[in-house]
Design an enzyme around this catalytic site. Structure first.
Site, PDB file in Angstrom:
ATOM      1  N   HIS A 293     -28.827 -40.810 -49.313  1.00  0.00           N
ATOM      2  CA  HIS A 293     -29.615 -39.579 -49.503  1.00  0.00           C
ATOM      3  C   HIS A 293     -30.324 -39.687 -50.854  1.00  0.00           C
ATOM      4  O   HIS A 293     -29.680 -39.882 -51.890  1.00  0.00           O
ATOM      5  CB  HIS A 293     -28.700 -38.347 -49.458  1.00  0.00           C
ATOM      6  CG  HIS A 293     -29.481 -37.089 -49.409  1.00  0.00           C
ATOM      7  ND1 HIS A 293     -29.935 -36.534 -48.233  1.00  0.00           N
ATOM      8  CD2 HIS A 293     -29.945 -36.303 -50.403  1.00  0.00           C
ATOM      9  CE1 HIS A 293     -30.634 -35.442 -48.511  1.00  0.00           C
ATOM     10  NE2 HIS A 293     -30.652 -35.282 -49.812  1.00  0.00           N
ATOM     11  N   ALA A 294     -31.659 -39.547 -50.853  1.00  0.00           N
ATOM     12  CA  ALA A 294     -32.438 -39.792 -52.079  1.00  0.00           C
ATOM     13  C   ALA A 294     -31.968 -38.875 -53.209  1.00  0.00           C
ATOM     14  O   ALA A 294     -31.619 -37.717 -52.983  1.00  0.00           O
ATOM     15  CB  ALA A 294     -33.917 -39.548 -51.797  1.00  0.00           C
ATOM     16  N   HIS A 323     -41.268 -36.119 -54.513  1.00  0.00           N
ATOM     17  CA  HIS A 323     -40.229 -35.099 -54.743  1.00  0.00           C
ATOM     18  C   HIS A 323     -39.235 -35.569 -55.803  1.00  0.00           C
ATOM     19  O   HIS A 323     -38.969 -34.884 -56.783  1.00  0.00           O
ATOM     20  CB  HIS A 323     -39.492 -34.810 -53.430  1.00  0.00           C
ATOM     21  CG  HIS A 323     -38.321 -33.898 -53.608  1.00  0.00           C
ATOM     22  ND1 HIS A 323     -38.413 -32.523 -53.493  1.00  0.00           N
ATOM     23  CD2 HIS A 323     -37.032 -34.149 -53.926  1.00  0.00           C
ATOM     24  CE1 HIS A 323     -37.231 -31.986 -53.737  1.00  0.00           C
ATOM     25  NE2 HIS A 323     -36.368 -32.946 -53.993  1.00  0.00           N
ATOM     26  N   GLU A 324     -38.735 -36.791 -55.628  1.00  0.00           N
ATOM     27  CA  GLU A 324     -37.710 -37.298 -56.566  1.00  0.00           C
ATOM     28  C   GLU A 324     -38.320 -37.550 -57.946  1.00  0.00           C
ATOM     29  O   GLU A 324     -37.710 -37.284 -58.974  1.00  0.00           O
ATOM     30  CB  GLU A 324     -37.072 -38.584 -56.025  1.00  0.00           C
ATOM     31  CG  GLU A 324     -36.311 -38.411 -54.719  1.00  0.00           C
ATOM     32  CD  GLU A 324     -35.242 -37.321 -54.761  1.00  0.00           C
ATOM     33  OE1 GLU A 324     -34.980 -36.708 -53.708  1.00  0.00           O
ATOM     34  OE2 GLU A 324     -34.692 -37.068 -55.852  1.00  0.00           O
ATOM     35  N   HIS A 327     -38.401 -34.542 -60.104  1.00  0.00           N
ATOM     36  CA  HIS A 327     -37.177 -34.276 -60.870  1.00  0.00           C
ATOM     37  C   HIS A 327     -37.209 -35.046 -62.199  1.00  0.00           C
ATOM     38  O   HIS A 327     -36.894 -34.491 -63.252  1.00  0.00           O
ATOM     39  CB  HIS A 327     -35.948 -34.737 -60.074  1.00  0.00           C
ATOM     40  CG  HIS A 327     -35.579 -33.870 -58.923  1.00  0.00           C
ATOM     41  ND1 HIS A 327     -35.276 -32.523 -59.055  1.00  0.00           N
ATOM     42  CD2 HIS A 327     -35.435 -34.156 -57.604  1.00  0.00           C
ATOM     43  CE1 HIS A 327     -34.974 -32.023 -57.864  1.00  0.00           C
ATOM     44  NE2 HIS A 327     -35.060 -32.984 -56.968  1.00  0.00           N
ATOM     45  N   GLU A 351     -36.492 -28.395 -57.685  1.00  0.00           N
ATOM     46  CA  GLU A 351     -36.833 -28.973 -56.364  1.00  0.00           C
ATOM     47  C   GLU A 351     -38.322 -28.848 -56.068  1.00  0.00           C
ATOM     48  O   GLU A 351     -38.839 -29.515 -55.174  1.00  0.00           O
ATOM     49  CB  GLU A 351     -36.037 -28.258 -55.269  1.00  0.00           C
ATOM     50  CG  GLU A 351     -34.538 -28.398 -55.379  1.00  0.00           C
ATOM     51  CD  GLU A 351     -34.081 -29.851 -55.453  1.00  0.00           C
ATOM     52  OE1 GLU A 351     -33.027 -30.097 -56.051  1.00  0.00           O
ATOM     53  OE2 GLU A 351     -34.788 -30.743 -54.937  1.00  0.00           O
ATOM     54  N   HIS A 453     -25.420 -32.136 -47.861  1.00  0.00           N
ATOM     55  CA  HIS A 453     -25.185 -31.224 -48.975  1.00  0.00           C
ATOM     56  C   HIS A 453     -23.842 -30.506 -48.873  1.00  0.00           C
ATOM     57  O   HIS A 453     -23.358 -29.977 -49.883  1.00  0.00           O
ATOM     58  CB  HIS A 453     -26.329 -30.220 -49.051  1.00  0.00           C
ATOM     59  CG  HIS A 453     -27.646 -30.879 -49.311  1.00  0.00           C
ATOM     60  ND1 HIS A 453     -28.265 -31.690 -48.374  1.00  0.00           N
ATOM     61  CD2 HIS A 453     -28.461 -30.895 -50.375  1.00  0.00           C
ATOM     62  CE1 HIS A 453     -29.384 -32.165 -48.867  1.00  0.00           C
ATOM     63  NE2 HIS A 453     -29.537 -31.710 -50.077  1.00  0.00           N
ATOM     64  N   TYR A 463     -33.659 -25.079 -52.126  1.00  0.00           N
ATOM     65  CA  TYR A 463     -34.786 -25.610 -51.350  1.00  0.00           C
ATOM     66  C   TYR A 463     -35.578 -24.474 -50.710  1.00  0.00           C
ATOM     67  O   TYR A 463     -36.799 -24.517 -50.631  1.00  0.00           O
ATOM     68  CB  TYR A 463     -34.286 -26.594 -50.293  1.00  0.00           C
ATOM     69  CG  TYR A 463     -33.498 -27.739 -50.899  1.00  0.00           C
ATOM     70  CD1 TYR A 463     -32.118 -27.811 -50.745  1.00  0.00           C
ATOM     71  CD2 TYR A 463     -34.126 -28.709 -51.662  1.00  0.00           C
ATOM     72  CE1 TYR A 463     -31.388 -28.841 -51.337  1.00  0.00           C
ATOM     73  CE2 TYR A 463     -33.406 -29.739 -52.258  1.00  0.00           C
ATOM     74  CZ  TYR A 463     -32.036 -29.790 -52.090  1.00  0.00           C
ATOM     75  OH  TYR A 463     -31.297 -30.801 -52.678  1.00  0.00           O
TER      76      TYR A 463
HETATM   77  C1  LIG Z   1     -34.565 -30.419 -48.298  1.00  0.00           C
HETATM   78  C2  LIG Z   1     -33.472 -31.305 -48.855  1.00  0.00           C
HETATM   79  N1  LIG Z   1     -34.042 -32.143 -49.880  1.00  0.00           N
HETATM   80  C3  LIG Z   1     -33.275 -32.947 -50.696  1.00  0.00           C
HETATM   81  O1  LIG Z   1     -32.020 -32.998 -50.518  1.00  0.00           O
HETATM   82  O2  LIG Z   1     -33.874 -33.573 -51.610  1.00  0.00           O
HETATM   83  C4  LIG Z   1     -32.864 -32.146 -47.751  1.00  0.00           C
HETATM   84  O3  LIG Z   1     -33.141 -33.333 -47.708  1.00  0.00           O
HETATM   85  O4  LIG Z   1     -32.110 -31.586 -46.940  1.00  0.00           O
HETATM   86 ZN   LIG Z   2     -34.512 -32.662 -54.910  1.00  0.00          ZN
END
Ligand SMILES: C[C@H](NC(=O)O)C(=O)O
Ligand SMILES: [Zn+2]
Length: 565
Positions: A293-294, A323-324, A327, A351, A453, A463
């Site tokens: 997971h990134a 996205h990353e 951060h 985020e 998560h 998010y």
């Molecule tokens: C939206 C959320 N983004 C993340 O974790 O970076 C996901 O992937 O479920």
């Molecule tokens: Zn993120």
């Protein structure tokens, strides 16, 4: 001395001050954060147990594998696939060797397969391998997380998480935002359901019921972009899926990262430091298991920042890279703040940063300007196609982004007990998201655990907030960039004015409440989350969907679910 001992001693010192009477607002703010010890408030052996539980759950999740679907496998007399025959009493798959990981194999099947039986098998097998085994661990985890929260003066772990937003009733504020956005989601849902019904038939996709969750192109039905070959409004017209271009032009992950970095520096923001390129992990290693997971990492020394991502050469991963990297940019911008303020104004802001730039980078004209898209016409159809693709990501996500922590807050508060964890998950999935499971579920299952998560204990409401606030950022940065015309055409690329405004907000870190950061962003206009920008952005699509949905049942009758959970 152990970190938690050191931390605890500092905390003890801080709590001896009558800091609430301090006149200096910054020092008062610092103390308000330092005096919250977090999980380190637990006795050592419980802290150890909590950390091991989260580590175990993350390991189970990130090493879970499933078997290939084999359509010749056991069939029921009516020809249906007998997916119960494939699992033994401990729910392990029998007669096969699990070899497929979530990334990239299983994710790709969920995105590409158009066989409902294969999708149903993969959907279930993933939950058997990654969700179900976590149920009992998660129950113990909740007890310890609540104990830690109470030691910090919060009623439960959910209240502790919500305190990050410094507002009296976060849940109520978010419910009001969702109430305004829900009709837009229902129209998108109705249109997508109609297109899926045209593809799979009414036996598989109900006319006015929830959409079966395995048909939406994503393991959690949280983004529907991979249904666009079935749902795009004007097939054959410009579509912003540039995966084929990326591959044809020989893009590798590193080039994609450089492309994203160049967008940030075009605004006058900072490049990635040298160490980032040496120490990041941007492709899935072949010699060991990693959590794919990134994620973005700040090593708190002002120079060491890294991204870990099992990057594939796809449009989706190009967006994830932005996205990353958002951060990391935020981390860099607040690195001169006192340590305690080196965080996002609120987790939703963190985020949002990368996604804001991706809103510009995803426009057809921007993609054309960097050679990833050819002959972009300015027709109405192209506009609707673009907005629809953006809605499959940004609007489709909203109820899922909201419900994950609605479920978790109720579990932490005890409103959802141990015996109804899965039932409550599906109540929320049906009522808010209008999706139903492709096969019956019960309390042996633990479907929330099949979403990263939950085992990784990463809060999720951030998010939902990001998907709203990023459009507020987009609207203000576009104004600063001097954009005129529809908001969804805006591209802030190369605007130093936009970059300066963004820097002014990001460099504050958590030194000021996020409401004050919003006032700075909007030049004093508002300090609240506001759905007007997202509604303005999608306005042409909303009108189009309403016209397309005439005669269609908008919304869903839970009673019409093909499979009742
Ligand atoms: C939206 C959320 N983004 C993340 O974790 O970076 C996901 O992937 O479920
Ligand atoms: Zn993120």
């Amino acid at each position: 001395m152990e970190w938690s001992e050191f931390h605890r001693n500092k905390w003890k010192q801080a709590t001896t001050f009558a800091w609430k009477n301090f006149t200096n607002p910054l020092v008062r703010r610092m103390f308000s954060f330092v005096t919250v010890l977090g999980k380190a408030a637990l006795p050592k052996e419980k802290l150890q147990e909590l950390s091991e539980l989260v580590q175990d759950m993350k390991t189970t999740y990130s090493t879970a594998k499933i078997c290939k679907y084999d359509s010749t496998q056991r069939r029921l007399p009516n020809g249906d696939y007998d997916y119960y025959a494939d699992f033994d009493a401990e729910d392990n798959e029998i007669g096969c060797v699990p070899t497929l990981s979530l990334e990239p194999e299983v994710t790709q099947i969920m995105a590409r397969s158009r066989d409902p039986e294969e999708l149903r098998y993969v959907w279930r097998a993933w939950r058997e391998a990654a969700g179900k085994p976590l149920r009992h661990k998660y129950i113990r985890f909740v007890q310890l997380a609540n104990e830690a929260a109470r030691l910090n003066g919060f009623e439960d772990a959910g209240a502790y998480w919500r305190s990050d937003y410094e507002t009296d009733d976060l849940h109520k504020e978010l419910q009001e935002l969702w109430d305004v956005l829900r009709p837009l989601y229902e129209h998108l849902h109705a249109y997508v359901r109609k297109k899926l019904r045209e593809k799979y038939g009414e036996k598989v996709v109900p006319r006015s019921g929830p959409i079966p969750a395995h048909l939406l192109g994503n393991m959690w039905a949280q983004t529907w972009t991979h249904t666009q070959d079935l749902t795009i409004p004007y097939p054959g017209r410009t579509s912003v899926d540039v995966t084929a271009s990326l591959l044809r032009q020989g893009y590798m992950p590193l080039h994609m990262f450089r492309l994203a970095e160049e967008f940030f520096t075009s605004l006058g923001l900072d490049p990635m430091p040298l160490g980032f390129w040496q120490k990041s992990l941007i492709v899935k290693p072949t010699d060991r298991e990693v959590v794919c997971h990134a994620s973005a990492w700040d090593f708190c020394n002002g120079i060491d920042y890294r991204i870990k991502q099992c990057t594939r050469v796809t449009t989706e991963d190009l967006i994830t890279i932005h996205h990353e990297m958002g951060h990391i940019q935020y981390d860099i911008q607040y690195r001169n703040q006192p340590f305690i303020f080196r965080d996002g104004a609120n987790p939703g802001f963190h985020e949002a940063v990368g996604d804001v730039l991706a809103l510009s980078a995803s426009t057809p004209h921007h993609l054309q300007s960097i050679g990833l898209l050819e002959n972009v016409d300015d027709s109405y159809e192209t506009d609707i196609n673009f907005l629809f693709t953006m809605a499959l990501d940004k609007i489709a996500f909203l109820p899922f982004g909201y419900l994950v922590d609605l479920w978790r807050w109720e579990v932490f508060s005890g409103k959802t007990g141990e015996l109804s964890l899965n039932r409550r998950w599906w109540e929320l999935r049906l009522s808010l998201q209008g999706v139903s499971p492709p096969l019956p579920r019960d309390e042996d299952d633990f479907d929330p655990g099949a979403k990263f998560h939950i085992p990784a204990n990463v809060p999720y409401i951030r998010y939902f907030i990001s998907f709203i606030v990023q459009f507020q950022f987009h609207a203000e940065l576009c104004k600063a960039a001097g954009h005129v015309g529809p908001l969804h055409h805006c591209d802030i690329y190369r605007s130093h004015k936009a970059g300066t405004l963004l820097r002014n907000v990001l460099s504050l870190g958590k030194s000021r409440p996020w409401t004050e950061a919003l006032l700075i962003l909007t030049s004093g206009k508002t300090s609240k989350l506001d759905v007007k920008p997202i509604l303005e952005y999608f306005a042409p699509l909303i009108a189009w969907l309403k016209s397309q949905n005439r005669g269609e049942f908008v919304g869903w009758r839970v009673s019409e679910a093909i499979v009742q959970p």
